[in-house]
Design a protein around this motif. Structure first.
Motif, PDB file in Angstrom:
ATOM      1  N   GLU A  80      -0.968  43.698  13.396  1.00 13.46           N
ATOM      2  CA  GLU A  80      -0.509  43.783  14.924  1.00 13.46           C
ATOM      3  C   GLU A  80       0.392  44.946  14.831  1.00 13.46           C
ATOM      4  O   GLU A  80       1.378  44.744  13.905  1.00 13.46           O
ATOM      5  CB  GLU A  80      -0.039  42.420  15.385  1.00 13.46           C
ATOM      6  CG  GLU A  80      -0.876  41.436  15.480  1.00 13.46           C
ATOM      7  CD  GLU A  80      -1.738  41.698  16.674  1.00 13.46           C
ATOM      8  OE1 GLU A  80      -1.348  42.561  17.644  1.00 13.46           O
ATOM      9  OE2 GLU A  80      -3.185  41.210  16.797  1.00 13.46           O
ATOM     10  N   LEU A  81       0.710  45.684  15.758  1.00 13.68           N
ATOM     11  CA  LEU A  81       1.726  46.692  15.794  1.00 13.68           C
ATOM     12  C   LEU A  81       2.840  46.295  16.329  1.00 13.68           C
ATOM     13  O   LEU A  81       2.986  45.387  17.206  1.00 13.68           O
ATOM     14  CB  LEU A  81       1.247  47.825  16.873  1.00 13.68           C
ATOM     15  CG  LEU A  81       2.310  48.902  17.000  1.00 13.68           C
ATOM     16  CD1 LEU A  81       2.395  49.928  15.661  1.00 13.68           C
ATOM     17  CD2 LEU A  81       2.072  49.970  18.237  1.00 13.68           C
ATOM     18  N   VAL A  82       4.005  46.347  15.405  1.00 10.10           N
ATOM     19  CA  VAL A  82       5.457  45.698  15.745  1.00 10.10           C
ATOM     20  C   VAL A  82       6.648  46.682  15.860  1.00 10.10           C
ATOM     21  O   VAL A  82       7.518  46.327  16.389  1.00 10.10           O
ATOM     22  CB  VAL A  82       5.720  44.341  14.565  1.00 10.10           C
ATOM     23  CG1 VAL A  82       4.908  43.558  14.742  1.00 10.10           C
ATOM     24  CG2 VAL A  82       5.764  45.214  13.319  1.00 10.10           C
ATOM     25  N   LEU A  83       6.023  47.949  15.582  1.00  7.29           N
ATOM     26  CA  LEU A  83       7.070  49.142  15.709  1.00  7.29           C
ATOM     27  C   LEU A  83       6.573  50.245  16.128  1.00  7.29           C
ATOM     28  O   LEU A  83       5.444  50.499  15.207  1.00  7.29           O
ATOM     29  CB  LEU A  83       8.138  49.071  14.789  1.00  7.29           C
ATOM     30  CG  LEU A  83       9.334  50.174  14.953  1.00  7.29           C
ATOM     31  CD1 LEU A  83      10.559  49.623  14.109  1.00  7.29           C
ATOM     32  CD2 LEU A  83       8.922  51.515  14.089  1.00  7.29           C
ATOM     33  N   GLY A  84       6.710  50.948  17.062  1.00 11.13           N
ATOM     34  CA  GLY A  84       6.001  52.277  17.377  1.00 11.13           C
ATOM     35  C   GLY A  84       6.299  52.695  18.662  1.00 11.13           C
ATOM     36  O   GLY A  84       7.078  52.116  19.389  1.00 11.13           O
TER      37      GLY A  84
ATOM     38  N   ILE B  87      13.498  50.009  10.723  1.00  7.67           N
ATOM     39  CA  ILE B  87      13.267  48.566   9.957  1.00  7.67           C
ATOM     40  C   ILE B  87      12.634  47.309  10.743  1.00  7.67           C
ATOM     41  O   ILE B  87      12.945  47.260  12.230  1.00  7.67           O
ATOM     42  CB  ILE B  87      14.721  48.176   9.539  1.00  7.67           C
ATOM     43  CG1 ILE B  87      15.568  49.086   9.039  1.00  7.67           C
ATOM     44  CG2 ILE B  87      14.573  46.872   8.710  1.00  7.67           C
ATOM     45  CD1 ILE B  87      16.991  48.761   8.509  1.00  7.67           C
ATOM     46  N   VAL B  88      11.615  46.754  10.275  1.00  9.68           N
ATOM     47  CA  VAL B  88      10.940  45.433  10.746  1.00  9.68           C
ATOM     48  C   VAL B  88      11.507  44.332   9.690  1.00  9.68           C
ATOM     49  O   VAL B  88      11.284  44.604   8.596  1.00  9.68           O
ATOM     50  CB  VAL B  88       9.579  45.582  10.801  1.00  9.68           C
ATOM     51  CG1 VAL B  88       9.217  44.203  11.184  1.00  9.68           C
ATOM     52  CG2 VAL B  88       9.397  46.467  12.030  1.00  9.68           C
ATOM     53  N   VAL B  89      12.096  43.214  10.173  1.00  4.00           N
ATOM     54  CA  VAL B  89      12.271  42.277   9.399  1.00  4.00           C
ATOM     55  C   VAL B  89      11.410  41.055   9.743  1.00  4.00           C
ATOM     56  O   VAL B  89      11.231  40.635  10.948  1.00  4.00           O
ATOM     57  CB  VAL B  89      13.590  41.643   9.503  1.00  4.00           C
ATOM     58  CG1 VAL B  89      14.169  40.455   8.676  1.00  4.00           C
ATOM     59  CG2 VAL B  89      14.557  42.686   9.206  1.00  4.00           C
ATOM     60  N   VAL B  90      10.970  40.526   8.534  1.00 11.67           N
ATOM     61  CA  VAL B  90       9.843  39.321   9.053  1.00 11.67           C
ATOM     62  C   VAL B  90      10.206  38.163   8.111  1.00 11.67           C
ATOM     63  O   VAL B  90      10.565  38.206   7.059  1.00 11.67           O
ATOM     64  CB  VAL B  90       8.306  39.767   8.552  1.00 11.67           C
ATOM     65  CG1 VAL B  90       7.121  38.887   8.791  1.00 11.67           C
ATOM     66  CG2 VAL B  90       8.001  41.350   8.947  1.00 11.67           C
ATOM     67  N   ASN B  91       9.739  37.051   8.937  1.00 12.94           N
ATOM     68  CA  ASN B  91      10.169  35.681   8.087  1.00 12.94           C
ATOM     69  C   ASN B  91       8.956  35.830   6.993  1.00 12.94           C
ATOM     70  O   ASN B  91       7.935  35.663   7.254  1.00 12.94           O
ATOM     71  CB  ASN B  91       9.927  34.357   9.260  1.00 12.94           C
ATOM     72  CG  ASN B  91      10.292  33.235   8.434  1.00 12.94           C
ATOM     73  OD1 ASN B  91       9.762  32.708   7.365  1.00 12.94           O
ATOM     74  ND2 ASN B  91      11.131  32.507   9.134  1.00 12.94           N
TER      75      ASN B  91
ATOM     76  N   LYS C 146      13.280  40.650  13.566  1.00 11.65           N
ATOM     77  CA  LYS C 146      14.032  41.706  14.427  1.00 11.65           C
ATOM     78  C   LYS C 146      13.382  43.152  13.980  1.00 11.65           C
ATOM     79  O   LYS C 146      12.882  43.531  13.028  1.00 11.65           O
ATOM     80  CB  LYS C 146      15.565  41.808  13.422  1.00 11.65           C
ATOM     81  CG  LYS C 146      16.465  40.925  13.457  1.00 11.65           C
ATOM     82  CD  LYS C 146      17.739  40.908  12.756  1.00 11.65           C
ATOM     83  CE  LYS C 146      18.474  39.862  12.528  1.00 11.65           C
ATOM     84  NZ  LYS C 146      19.753  39.983  11.641  1.00 11.65           N
ATOM     85  N   THR C 147      13.597  43.869  15.146  1.00 11.45           N
ATOM     86  CA  THR C 147      12.872  45.365  14.451  1.00 11.45           C
ATOM     87  C   THR C 147      14.299  46.208  15.336  1.00 11.45           C
ATOM     88  O   THR C 147      15.028  46.072  16.335  1.00 11.45           O
ATOM     89  CB  THR C 147      12.011  45.767  15.451  1.00 11.45           C
ATOM     90  OG1 THR C 147      12.325  45.641  16.835  1.00 11.45           O
ATOM     91  CG2 THR C 147      10.755  44.770  15.234  1.00 11.45           C
ATOM     92  N   ASP C 148      14.425  47.290  14.652  1.00  7.82           N
ATOM     93  CA  ASP C 148      15.593  48.167  14.971  1.00  7.82           C
ATOM     94  C   ASP C 148      15.667  49.629  14.434  1.00  7.82           C
ATOM     95  O   ASP C 148      14.581  49.716  13.350  1.00  7.82           O
ATOM     96  CB  ASP C 148      16.973  47.507  14.529  1.00  7.82           C
ATOM     97  CG  ASP C 148      18.190  47.948  15.588  1.00  7.82           C
ATOM     98  OD1 ASP C 148      18.032  48.962  16.258  1.00  7.82           O
ATOM     99  OD2 ASP C 148      19.123  47.268  15.735  1.00  7.82           O
TER     100      ASP C 148
END
Length: 233
Positions: A96-100, A112-116, A124-126
């Motif tokens: 799944e696309l989570v940042l773009g 940055i993407v932070v995943v549990n 988080k994404t930033d």
């Protein structure tokens, strides 16, 4: 005699003008012959570059094209750096696309993407501008990442100029071995985690080198994919 002299002068002026006109035509013809091919080459190169960026942009804005199959106790990921300063990076988790670009949550600098690390939930994404922005927000962000989180990073345009030793150490603590050598306009992608101790980390680095760059002042796109344990210890 006066009339004959005037006629002679007119004829002489006409012949001189005609000679100059013919000479000008010859010069124009020679110049066109000499420079027509380089102009065609420049136009061709610009067209190729435009098509390359357009294709990359479509890829970056579409769904995750790579379908990494991982065991049930692993998170699959795919990270693609930006292309020059034109196409933003892409980060996918479990296909799944989570940042773009299509999500409008990517930007110049370090993305940055932070995943549990246990549930796979996106926490988080930033992105942090490391060319004209300050490094303190990035440092604060990195310090607040909880132990057990999976951390995915990608550079877009420029991600190193304002990085300091503290920020580099925090990223190294996530498992990166290449952050210390990240240079101006280098491309870099990384997957690691808080508390990973270097286990289950992935990264790629492309140096900015004018002799090998794909996009003039920027190197080629780099990407990495893999599987990370759903719980990092």
């Amino acid at each position: 005699k006066s009339n004959n002299r005037k006629q002679s002068n007119i004829i002489r002026w006409f012949l001189q003008a005609l000679t100059l006109f013919i000479l000008l035509l010859v010069i124009i013809f020679i110049v066109l012959q000499l420079y027509s091919d380089p102009i065609k080459d420049i136009t061709k190169n610009l067209s190729i570059s435009s098509r390359t960026f357009r294709t990359s942009s479509q890829s970056a804005e579409g769904p995750c094209l790579r379908k990494k199959v991982c065991p049930t106790n692993r998170l699959s990921f795919f990270i693609q750096s930006g292309a020059a300063n034109v196409v933003p990076p892409k980060i996918c988790v479990n296909n799944e696309l989570v940042l773009g670009a299509v999500l409008n949550n990517a930007g110049g600098g370090i993305n940055i993407v932070v995943v549990n690390g246990k549930t796979g939930e996106i926490l988080k994404t930033d992105f942090f501008n490391m060319y004209s922005g300050k490094v303190e927000p990035l440092i604060e962000f990195l310090k607040n990442i909880e132990t057990g989180s999976v951390v995915l990073m990608a550079v877009y345009d420029e991600g190193s100029r304002n990085l300091n030793d503290e920020a580099k150490k925090l990223i190294a603590d996530l498992g990166s071995s290449m952050i210390q050598t990240l240079g101006y306009r280098d491309n870099w992608v990384f997957a690691g985690g808080k508390g990973s101790s270097g286990k289950g980390t992935f990264e790629k680095h492309a140096k900015n080198d004018k002799s090998t760059n794909k996009y003039e002042e920027w190197p080629e796109i780099v990407e990495v994919e893999g599987c990370i344990p759903t719980y990092i210890e």
